[in-house]
Design an enzyme around this catalytic site. Structure first.
Site, PDB file in Angstrom:
ATOM      1  N   CYS A  87     -32.292  51.821  -6.291  1.00  0.00           N
ATOM      2  CA  CYS A  87     -33.469  51.344  -5.549  1.00  0.00           C
ATOM      3  C   CYS A  87     -34.600  50.879  -6.459  1.00  0.00           C
ATOM      4  CB  CYS A  87     -33.937  52.410  -4.564  1.00  0.00           C
ATOM      5  SG  CYS A  87     -34.683  53.881  -5.311  1.00  0.00           S
ATOM      6  N   HIS A 128     -37.501  57.096  -3.094  1.00  0.00           N
ATOM      7  CA  HIS A 128     -36.859  55.840  -2.699  1.00  0.00           C
ATOM      8  C   HIS A 128     -37.923  54.756  -2.563  1.00  0.00           C
ATOM      9  CE1 HIS A 128     -33.463  53.505  -1.233  1.00  0.00           C
ATOM     10  NE2 HIS A 128     -34.276  52.983  -0.334  1.00  0.00           N
ATOM     11  N   HIS A 180     -33.859  46.663   0.292  1.00  0.00           N
ATOM     12  CA  HIS A 180     -33.708  47.809  -0.603  1.00  0.00           C
ATOM     13  C   HIS A 180     -32.247  48.036  -0.938  1.00  0.00           C
ATOM     14  CE1 HIS A 180     -32.672  51.228   2.444  1.00  0.00           C
ATOM     15  NE2 HIS A 180     -32.373  50.074   2.977  1.00  0.00           N
TER      16      HIS A 180
END
Length: 354
Positions: free
Chosen positions: A269, A317, A329
């Site tokens: 990520c 994240h 993402h």
């Protein structure tokens, strides 16, 4: 007197033996029930599997961010160590040259006899000529003292560099140990998730969005079916760098998630975010923990395309906002880089990198 006889022992046979065997089995079953063994694990529903897998992926991603941070620090320590060693090597070469020169000077003095100047003056046939020579010797002695002092200074300098290198080496070894620990955690979590997913039929894995091998192999255009082109998102971006980062993220849709990867073919990520802004000419930190402080914070209501959106209380994240409540993402190993709603995970904050 009546004879007293011991009661005879009866062998276990027939019904008696069967009864004893049944009691033994019952006892074993009871014991098994109490110690918790012998019972099959209740079969998890696909929804329960997905919930457990999502939790394992989140834990693995937290460990991945720690791994990325430790790797960044280990790489920096390795560079510093290499620079210190190179500097020490150059200074050692210079020191060796200074020592050779000092050795030559000492040898010349030895060959001259090293007689005290006052004695040489007393024995000289030409005192005036000797006094001129003594002045030269004095200057030479001063130069020799300076050369000795320079060698000593260089020795101390090299020892200081070697001490700094030892400190960096210790730091590097510590970072490498941390890398090994985080890697073990990550691989363990991912393996546990894979084992859980393998308990489901292929159609169930596909239904809950966990058929990573199939989904990750799709092309970017397949992943974008039914979604906006990047044009509208880039047009709303606050500046050209944000627009370029959004455009890059769109171009990587369908790329596989690989922990620790920063592109160009695979990403985790924070690796996707770093690569997107690198393509726009801006260097961002490697981890989510550092990326959230790479710009100025914006509220959820102020989000514009190119903003970084962060999730979970541990800031583990991150995605790139593209407008209309959506982001691009790199989710986890079961799914490729994709477009997803921002509200599918617990929102933790946002940063605008301008």
């Amino acid at each position: 007197m009546a004879a007293h006889r011991k009661p005879s022992r009866r062998s276990l046979g027939g019904n008696t033996a069967r009864t004893a065997f049944t009691i033994a089995l019952a006892g074993a079953a009871t014991a098994t029930a109490f110690d918790g063994t012998g019972h099959a694990e209740p079969k998890l529903t696909p929804a329960q599997v997905k919930a457990k897998v999502d939790k394992l992926y989140q834990e693995a991603e937290t460990a991945t961010e720690k791994y990325d941070g430790a790797k960044e620090k280990a790489d920096a320590a390795e560079k510093r160590l290499s620079a210190l060693r190179d500097q020490a090597a150059r200074k050692t070469d210079k020191l060796n040259s200074a020592r050779d020169a000092l050795g030559s000077m000492a040898a010349a003095q030895y060959r001259a006899g090293g007689i005290d100047p006052a004695v040489q003056l007393a024995l000289s046939d030409d005192p005036d000529r000797y006094l001129d020579g003594a002045e030269f010797v004095d200057r030479a002695g001063t130069r020799q003292a300076a050369a000795v002092a320079d060698v000593r200074r260089q020795l101390l300098d090299i020892e200081r560099l070697r001490g700094a290198a030892r400190v960096e080496l210790t730091a590097l070894k510590s970072r490498q140990a941390e890398l090994r620990r985080q890697k073990k955690t990550i691989t363990g979590k991912l393996a546990a998730a894979r084992r859980l997913l393998d308990t489901l039929p292929a159609e169930e894995r596909s239904r809950i969005g966990a058929d990573g091998g199939t989904r990750a192999s799709r092309s970017g255009s397949d992943v974008r079916v039914g979604l906006d082109a990047p044009g509208s998102a880039t047009a709303q971006a606050p500046d050209s760098r944000a627009a370029a980062a959004v455009s890059y993220a769109y171009s990587k849709l369908g790329s596989p998630y690989v922990w620790g990867a920063t592109g160009p073919g695979a990403f985790d990520c924070s690796g996707l975010v770093q690569a997107a802004y690198r393509s726009a000419g801006l260097s961002l930190p490697r981890t989510t923990y550092a990326q959230i402080d790479a710009g100025h914070r914006v509220s959820r209501s102020e989000l514009l395309p190119g903003d970084l959106v962060f999730f979970y209380s541990g800031i583990s994240h991150v995605g790139i906002y593209i407008g209309n409540g959506r982001m691009i993402h790199a989710p986890n190993p079961s799914e490729p880089v994709k477009i997803a709603p921002v509200d599918e995970m617990p929102f933790a904050g946002a940063t605008r990198v301008v």
